[in-house]
Design an enzyme around this catalytic site. Structure first.
Site, mmCIF file in Angstrom:
data_model
loop_
_atom_site.group_PDB
_atom_site.id
_atom_site.type_symbol
_atom_site.label_atom_id
_atom_site.label_comp_id
_atom_site.label_asym_id
_atom_site.label_seq_id
_atom_site.Cartn_x
_atom_site.Cartn_y
_atom_site.Cartn_z
ATOM 1 N N TYR A 11 -9.483 5.060 7.331
ATOM 2 C CA TYR A 11 -9.643 5.465 8.730
ATOM 3 C C TYR A 11 -10.783 6.479 8.735
ATOM 4 O O TYR A 11 -10.638 7.570 8.187
ATOM 5 C CB TYR A 11 -8.372 6.138 9.256
ATOM 6 C CG TYR A 11 -7.233 5.182 9.509
ATOM 7 C CD1 TYR A 11 -6.427 4.723 8.475
ATOM 8 C CD2 TYR A 11 -6.962 4.718 10.798
ATOM 9 C CE1 TYR A 11 -5.382 3.837 8.710
ATOM 10 C CE2 TYR A 11 -5.920 3.824 11.044
ATOM 11 C CZ TYR A 11 -5.139 3.395 9.995
ATOM 12 O OH TYR A 11 -4.111 2.518 10.236
ATOM 13 N N LYS A 44 1.356 0.091 15.205
ATOM 14 C CA LYS A 44 2.781 0.105 15.543
ATOM 15 C C LYS A 44 3.270 -1.084 16.366
ATOM 16 O O LYS A 44 4.478 -1.317 16.452
ATOM 17 C CB LYS A 44 3.113 1.394 16.336
ATOM 18 C CG LYS A 44 2.980 2.660 15.528
ATOM 19 C CD LYS A 44 4.187 2.854 14.630
ATOM 20 C CE LYS A 44 4.011 3.915 13.581
ATOM 21 N NZ LYS A 44 3.830 3.398 12.226
ATOM 22 N N HIS A 65 0.843 -1.193 0.000
ATOM 23 C CA HIS A 65 0.000 0.000 0.000
ATOM 24 C C HIS A 65 0.881 1.248 0.000
ATOM 25 O O HIS A 65 1.751 1.386 0.854
ATOM 26 C CB HIS A 65 -0.910 0.020 1.227
ATOM 27 C CG HIS A 65 -2.046 -0.954 1.118
ATOM 28 N ND1 HIS A 65 -3.117 -0.943 1.969
ATOM 29 C CD2 HIS A 65 -2.274 -1.955 0.245
ATOM 30 C CE1 HIS A 65 -3.964 -1.903 1.627
ATOM 31 N NE2 HIS A 65 -3.457 -2.537 0.594
ATOM 32 N N PRO A 106 -4.107 0.372 18.772
ATOM 33 C CA PRO A 106 -3.805 -0.094 17.416
ATOM 34 C C PRO A 106 -4.000 0.945 16.301
ATOM 35 O O PRO A 106 -3.679 0.666 15.150
ATOM 36 C CB PRO A 106 -4.770 -1.276 17.220
ATOM 37 C CG PRO A 106 -5.838 -1.094 18.223
ATOM 38 C CD PRO A 106 -5.256 -0.340 19.362
ATOM 39 N N TYR A 113 3.794 6.958 9.843
ATOM 40 C CA TYR A 113 2.942 5.801 9.567
ATOM 41 C C TYR A 113 3.746 4.689 8.889
ATOM 42 O O TYR A 113 3.632 3.514 9.259
ATOM 43 C CB TYR A 113 1.762 6.228 8.688
ATOM 44 C CG TYR A 113 0.676 5.191 8.594
ATOM 45 C CD1 TYR A 113 -0.388 5.175 9.486
ATOM 46 C CD2 TYR A 113 0.734 4.189 7.623
ATOM 47 C CE1 TYR A 113 -1.376 4.208 9.415
ATOM 48 C CE2 TYR A 113 -0.249 3.219 7.542
ATOM 49 C CZ TYR A 113 -1.305 3.234 8.443
ATOM 50 O OH TYR A 113 -2.275 2.272 8.370
HETATM 51 P P1 RFL Z 1 2.914 -11.327 21.674
HETATM 52 O O1 RFL Z 1 2.520 -11.415 20.229
HETATM 53 O O2 RFL Z 1 1.868 -11.117 22.674
HETATM 54 O O3 RFL Z 1 3.732 -12.636 21.992
HETATM 55 C C1 RFL Z 1 4.064 -13.012 23.309
HETATM 56 C C2 RFL Z 1 4.155 -14.516 23.358
HETATM 57 O O4 RFL Z 1 4.536 -14.923 24.665
HETATM 58 C C3 RFL Z 1 3.702 -16.003 25.077
HETATM 59 N N1 RFL Z 1 3.687 -16.016 26.549
HETATM 60 C C4 RFL Z 1 4.459 -16.833 27.287
HETATM 61 N N2 RFL Z 1 5.343 -17.779 26.939
HETATM 62 C C5 RFL Z 1 5.963 -18.451 27.938
HETATM 63 N N3 RFL Z 1 5.714 -18.224 29.259
HETATM 64 C C6 RFL Z 1 4.841 -17.291 29.643
HETATM 65 N N4 RFL Z 1 4.604 -17.073 30.940
HETATM 66 C C7 RFL Z 1 4.162 -16.540 28.639
HETATM 67 N N5 RFL Z 1 3.238 -15.563 28.673
HETATM 68 C C8 RFL Z 1 2.964 -15.249 27.398
HETATM 69 C C9 RFL Z 1 2.365 -15.719 24.439
HETATM 70 O O5 RFL Z 1 1.551 -16.870 24.308
HETATM 71 C C10 RFL Z 1 2.810 -15.167 23.068
HETATM 72 O O6 RFL Z 1 2.956 -16.200 22.114
HETATM 73 O O7 RFL Z 1 4.000 -10.175 21.901
HETATM 74 P P2 RFL Z 1 5.165 -9.611 20.944
HETATM 75 O O8 RFL Z 1 5.968 -10.730 20.362
HETATM 76 O O9 RFL Z 1 5.822 -8.544 21.709
HETATM 77 O O10 RFL Z 1 4.383 -8.984 19.677
HETATM 78 C C11 RFL Z 1 3.571 -7.853 19.840
HETATM 79 C C12 RFL Z 1 2.405 -7.897 18.842
HETATM 80 O O11 RFL Z 1 1.731 -9.128 18.949
HETATM 81 C C13 RFL Z 1 1.418 -6.738 19.073
HETATM 82 O O12 RFL Z 1 2.108 -5.562 19.388
HETATM 83 C C14 RFL Z 1 0.535 -6.470 17.834
HETATM 84 O O13 RFL Z 1 -0.354 -7.529 17.588
HETATM 85 C C15 RFL Z 1 -0.246 -5.162 18.018
HETATM 86 N N6 RFL Z 1 -1.133 -4.867 16.875
HETATM 87 C C16 RFL Z 1 -0.645 -4.327 15.704
HETATM 88 N N7 RFL Z 1 0.692 -4.159 15.538
HETATM 89 C C17 RFL Z 1 1.188 -3.727 14.343
HETATM 90 O O14 RFL Z 1 2.402 -3.553 14.215
HETATM 91 N N8 RFL Z 1 0.369 -3.462 13.256
HETATM 92 C C18 RFL Z 1 -0.978 -3.615 13.342
HETATM 93 O O15 RFL Z 1 -1.669 -3.443 12.337
HETATM 94 C C19 RFL Z 1 -1.544 -4.018 14.602
HETATM 95 N N9 RFL Z 1 -2.862 -4.200 14.740
HETATM 96 C C20 RFL Z 1 -2.512 -5.117 16.986
HETATM 97 C C21 RFL Z 1 -3.363 -4.751 15.894
HETATM 98 C C22 RFL Z 1 -3.057 -5.741 18.111
HETATM 99 C C23 RFL Z 1 -4.408 -5.965 18.161
HETATM 100 N N10 RFL Z 1 -4.894 -6.648 19.323
HETATM 101 C C24 RFL Z 1 -5.735 -7.769 19.242
HETATM 102 C C25 RFL Z 1 -4.229 -6.426 20.587
HETATM 103 C C26 RFL Z 1 -4.715 -4.961 15.948
HETATM 104 C C27 RFL Z 1 -5.259 -5.544 17.099
HETATM 105 C C28 RFL Z 1 -6.749 -5.710 17.133
HETATM 106 C C1 PHB Z 2 -5.062 -4.380 10.600
HETATM 107 O O1 PHB Z 2 -4.887 -4.623 9.372
HETATM 108 O O2 PHB Z 2 -5.502 -5.237 11.390
HETATM 109 C C2 PHB Z 2 -4.790 -3.004 11.088
HETATM 110 C C3 PHB Z 2 -4.308 -2.062 10.201
HETATM 111 C C4 PHB Z 2 -4.087 -0.761 10.641
HETATM 112 C C5 PHB Z 2 -4.336 -0.444 11.965
HETATM 113 C C6 PHB Z 2 -4.788 -1.394 12.854
HETATM 114 C C7 PHB Z 2 -5.026 -2.688 12.413
HETATM 115 O O3 PHB Z 2 -4.140 0.851 12.376
#
Ligand code: RFL
Ligand code: PHB
Length: 388
Positions: free
Chosen positions: A200, A294, A72, A290, A382
């Site tokens: 957005y 980031k 994109h 979110p 971004y």
């Molecule tokens: P994670 O992915 O939470 O992974 C942590 C891992 O540790 C495990 N764990 C354990 N393992 C052993 N012993 C324990 N005691 C443990 N406790 C936990 C867990 O099971 C897991 O496998 O953290 P990490 O690696 O720091 O990654 C971070 C990302 O997952 C998170 O920041 C993103 O998903 C946030 N996020 C987004 N980030 C982006 O860069 N771009 C996006 O578009 C974006 N959209 C989002 C998002 C997060 C969302 N939610 C659901 C929170 C959209 C949403 C809706």
């Molecule tokens: C996603 O694709 O899930 C997504 C993209 C942009 C955002 C948050 C989530 O700001």
């Protein structure tokens, strides 16, 4: 067991760190408390910054992202139904890639197993010990047997609800946080995108985001109450609200709902991100709402900094990278925090907002969609600031 770096958590942070260390000839063991199936199907992020996509390619896990990810070169901002495009190509000549986090996780897990590196799933009762000594330890139970890993360093990549951050001694961590009085209701649906880029959408009914996973799968989010119960949202109610918040700009096509859930919105940082030989990376140290997309990108940035510091330690006996780890990461973390907070506060409705606040939001949105200087400021952050 004995390893150089013990990694707790197999999310984007832990898996990427293991791959970077492998390429540097540094040994690691990953322990993860969930199953492989669970972590490979957990639906979360979808947007990969410009430099982070390059990183995935450079470390040899970018093939599927290159083939299936969607490039994109801009986003749309909807202001009460009227779309304004921010042109990343023209403004900063960088792109973002849409590719599900769980797909990145699948590719990193496959790579890790092909590298032959230990990755233990479904471990229980993980704890960290002796973090201020030269030989910190990880203890846990795996397949019914108590285990101990003797490490040089421990990377706490266990996400926001993990055990590493709470293992820091009292008084070491400073916490900076903000809760938002709303959440996001997210759905994954079998319906073709109404636009080839993200929308957005700022409306009087609240914020909505249109994003996607493929040419036939859409991901849609709606601002909802922070304590909303998903049971109150039938499929029909969700579609109705999405049409109202996004339909003015583009016609939404309804499809089978594959998943729905509610995510709370929070900004959170701990400082420092290290104590003794325990280093936090990713969501274990910081959370962003979110809106700025980031979180996963910050997780990659942290472990890139950590891998470079560990490389300098093992190859050149240098400690400075490790000593400065937290400070190096936090500069970028705070840029991302500020950006995510700013995007959140200009796009959402707030419970106690005044007419003045609404005018101020509209003025902010008008400015970023009409001034080249302001839209460049948005675009530059971004697509992601480079990791230095
Ligand atoms: P994670 O992915 O939470 O992974 C942590 C891992 O540790 C495990 N764990 C354990 N393992 C052993 N012993 C324990 N005691 C443990 N406790 C936990 C867990 O099971 C897991 O496998 O953290 P990490 O690696 O720091 O990654 C971070 C990302 O997952 C998170 O920041 C993103 O998903 C946030 N996020 C987004 N980030 C982006 O860069 N771009 C996006 O578009 C974006 N959209 C989002 C998002 C997060 C969302 N939610 C659901 C929170 C959209 C949403 C809706
Ligand atoms: C996603 O694709 O899930 C997504 C993209 C942009 C955002 C948050 C989530 O700001």
């Amino acid at each position: 067991m004995r390893t150089q770096v013990g990694i707790i958590g197999a999310g984007p942070a832990g898996l990427m760190l293991a791959r970077l260390l492998h390429l540097q000839g540094i040994s690691s063991i990953i322990v993860e408390n969930r199953s492989r199936d669970y972590i490979e199907n957990r639906i979360r992020a979808g947007l990969i910054e410009d430099w982070a996509a390059d990183l995935l390619i450079d470390v040899g896990v970018g093939e599927r992202m290159k083939a299936e990810g969607m490039l994109h070169w801009g986003i749309n901002i909807g202001i009460n139904g009227e779309l304004h495009r921010i042109d990343f190509k023209k403004l900063v000549d960088k792109r973002v890639t849409i590719f599900g986090q769980q797909e990145v996780v699948k590719d990193l897990v496959a790579r890790r197993l092909a590298d032959g590196g230990p990755l233990l799933f479904e471990v229980d009762g993980v704890s960290v010990h002796d973090m201020t000594s030269q030989r910190p330890k990880i203890r846990f139970t795996h397949e019914g047997r108590a285990q101990e890993i003797d490490c040089d360093f421990i990377a706490g990549c266990d996400g926001f609800h993990g055990i590493c951050r709470p293992s820091f001694p009292d008084g070491v961590l400073n916490v900076f946080e903000r809760d938002y009085p709303f959440g996001w209701l997210g759905i994954l649906t079998e319906s073709p995108p109404p636009d080839h880029e993200l929308i957005y959408s700022y409306t009087d009914r609240g914020f909505a985001l249109y994003t996607m996973r493929s040419p036939s799968i859409s991901r849609l989010y709606l601002q909802c109450d922070h304590d909303e119960d998903i049971e109150n949202w039938s499929d029909a109610r969700i579609w109705d609200e999405l049409h109202k918040r996004l339909g003015g700009a583009r016609k939404l096509q309804e499809g089978k709902m594959l998943q729905k859930g509610i995510t709370p919105m929070r900004s959170f940082v701990v400082e420092p991100m290290q104590h003794g030989r325990l280093y936090l990376a990713g969501d274990s140290a910081h959370i962003v709402p979110p809106t700025g997309a980031k979180g996963m990108n910050l997780a990659f940035a942290d472990v890139l900094v950590l891998s470079r510091a560990l490389d300098a330690f093992y190859k050149s006996k240098r400690n400075d990278g490790l000593e400065n780890y937290s400070a190096s990461c936090l500069r970028r973390v705070w840029y991302a925090q500020r950006f995510s907070w700013w995007m959140t506060q200009i796009l959402h409705r707030f419970p106690h907002e005044t007419a003045f606040d609404r005018r101020r939001q509209l003025s902010d949105l008008g400015y970023i969609t009409s001034s080249p200087a302001a839209s460049t400021m948005l675009a530059e952050q971004y697509v992601g600031l480079p990791v230095i």
